[in-house]
Design an enzyme around this catalytic site. Structure first.
Site, PDB file in Angstrom:
ATOM      1  N   HIS A 198       0.973  -1.250  -0.016  1.00 53.40           N
ATOM      2  CA  HIS A 198      -0.065  -0.155   0.151  1.00 53.40           C
ATOM      3  C   HIS A 198       0.916   1.302   0.043  1.00 53.40           C
ATOM      4  CE1 HIS A 198      -3.322   2.814   1.510  1.00 53.40           C
ATOM      5  NE2 HIS A 198      -2.357   3.247   2.211  1.00 53.40           N
ATOM      6  N   GLU A 199       1.836   1.369   0.844  1.00 55.69           N
ATOM      7  CA  GLU A 199       2.685   2.590   0.922  1.00 55.69           C
ATOM      8  C   GLU A 199       3.485   2.793  -0.209  1.00 55.69           C
ATOM      9  OE1 GLU A 199       2.094   4.892   3.327  1.00 55.69           O
ATOM     10  OE2 GLU A 199       0.862   3.306   4.417  1.00 55.69           O
ATOM     11  N   HIS A 202       1.770   4.212  -3.112  1.00 56.96           N
ATOM     12  CA  HIS A 202       1.521   5.788  -3.122  1.00 56.96           C
ATOM     13  C   HIS A 202       2.565   6.342  -3.799  1.00 56.96           C
ATOM     14  CE1 HIS A 202      -1.561   6.468  -0.340  1.00 56.96           C
ATOM     15  NE2 HIS A 202      -1.229   5.715   0.665  1.00 56.96           N
ATOM     16  N   GLU A 253      -6.112   6.927  -1.236  1.00 62.50           N
ATOM     17  CA  GLU A 253      -5.788   5.612  -0.367  1.00 62.50           C
ATOM     18  C   GLU A 253      -6.500   4.478  -0.820  1.00 62.50           C
ATOM     19  OE1 GLU A 253      -4.079   5.327   2.496  1.00 62.50           O
ATOM     20  OE2 GLU A 253      -3.634   7.736   2.166  1.00 62.50           O
TER      21      GLU A 253
END
Length: 328
Positions: A198-199, A202, A253
């Site tokens: 997920h990070e 970004h 997100e």
């Protein structure tokens, strides 16, 4: 309506003209009359009346009366629309269309400045490279990077000793920070891959650059609205935050959840672990705020969306097994 004596006396005094004296010369009478006018400049007209125009009325008046003003506004609008249209691009993996004028190089430069500040803030609390927590993060990261397309970045891992913090983030340029309090709730490398995927996502989607670009539109708009309608800047920024910034952040997100899920599936981590992680997160968060007040989707909505994407993630995992299964 009841009349006020003070105003009647004022009007009466102002309407009295000094009588002309026939014995004086015309010049003397003119001087005396002028002196009287200077003492009672509003004679015969009562109190002066003022009409206040606010900025919106002034701008409306300019729009109606000044062709040059209309041409200027029109040219500015065309320029802004053209600038936005020229800088529309497609986000990798998700295919979302968005406005972004900030280059990857500038995004990484901003990341370098942030990196130095964070290292200084957590100085003395970063675990060494040979610590088991740091080595586990390295192991997961090394499997995810090939699926990210960001192999050229200088990746570095920092695990911060803080058992209360369940958080992690990746700064543009490949600088990874994980708080030790996150590791128990990850419950293994598949849960950790969910968070790191997920990070990293970004960075894949260049969300930092998008946020900077969005801010360059929101700030002038907020100042303009505050100026035209003569309202508090705080009120304008609050309204724009809830109407534009927070929904945009939640969209990012959710997009990072999707990209990260596909990355972990391609890297042969178990995509089912993503649902389990967010279920544990939901139980761990004792207090949750309504989604519209937050920059993140609710855990419940996150779980529902990930479950929708799982069939595609499983398909990608099967394809990767056929190609790379012997490596893991």
């Amino acid at each position: 309506m009841v009349s006020r004596p003070g105003i009647s006396v004022w009007n009466t005094l102002c309407q009295v003209k000094r009588p002309l004296n026939p014995s004086r010369t015309p010049l003397q009478n003119s001087i005396l009359q002028a002196r009287h006018q200077s003492q009672y400049p509003f004679a015969g007209r009562g109190r002066p009346q003022y009409r206040r125009f606010n900025r919106s009325q002034s701008i409306k008046y300019l729009w109606q009366s000044s062709p040059a003003f209309r041409y200027g506004i029109g040219a500015s609008g065309v320029g802004v629309v053209g600038f936005i249209g020229y800088n529309i691009e497609t986000v990798p993996v998700s295919g979302r269309r968005r406005f972004n004028w900030v280059s990857s190089a500038y995004e990484e430069e901003m990341g370098k400045q942030q990196y130095g500040q964070i290292l200084q803030e957590f100085q003395g609390r970063i675990l060494p490279r040979w610590h088991p927590h740091t080595m586990m993060v390295h192991e997961v990261l090394n499997r995810l990077i090939p699926a990210s397309g960001l192999e050229g970045q200088q990746w570095e891992v920092h695990v911060i000793e803080d058992k209360e913090q369940m958080n992690a983030f990746v700064i543009p340029g490949g600088k990874v920070f994980v708080f030790s309090g996150l590791l128990p709730i990850c419950d293994g490398i598949d849960g950790l891959a969910t968070v790191l995927g997920h990070e990293i996502a970004h960075n894949v989607a260049h969300h930092a650059a998008e946020n900077y670009s969005r801010l360059s539109l929101v700030l002038p708009l907020a100042y303009l609205v505050s100026f035209i309608y003569d309202v508090s800047g705080n009120l304008t920024f609050t309204l724009l935050d809830y109407a534009y910034n927070k929904p945009g952040s939640r969209k990012q997100e959710s997009e990072a959840d999707y990209i990260g899920l596909m990355m972990m599936a391609q890297s042969l981590f178990d995509p089912e672990a993503a649902v389990e992680l967010w279920q544990r997160m939901e139980k761990a968060n004792q207090v949750s705020i309504p989604q519209f007040l937050s920059t993140h989707p609710s855990n419940h909505n996150r779980i529902a969306k990930i479950q929708e994407w799982l069939p595609k993630a499983r398909m990608i995992a099967e394809q990767s097994k056929d190609q790379y299964g012997a490596l893991f």
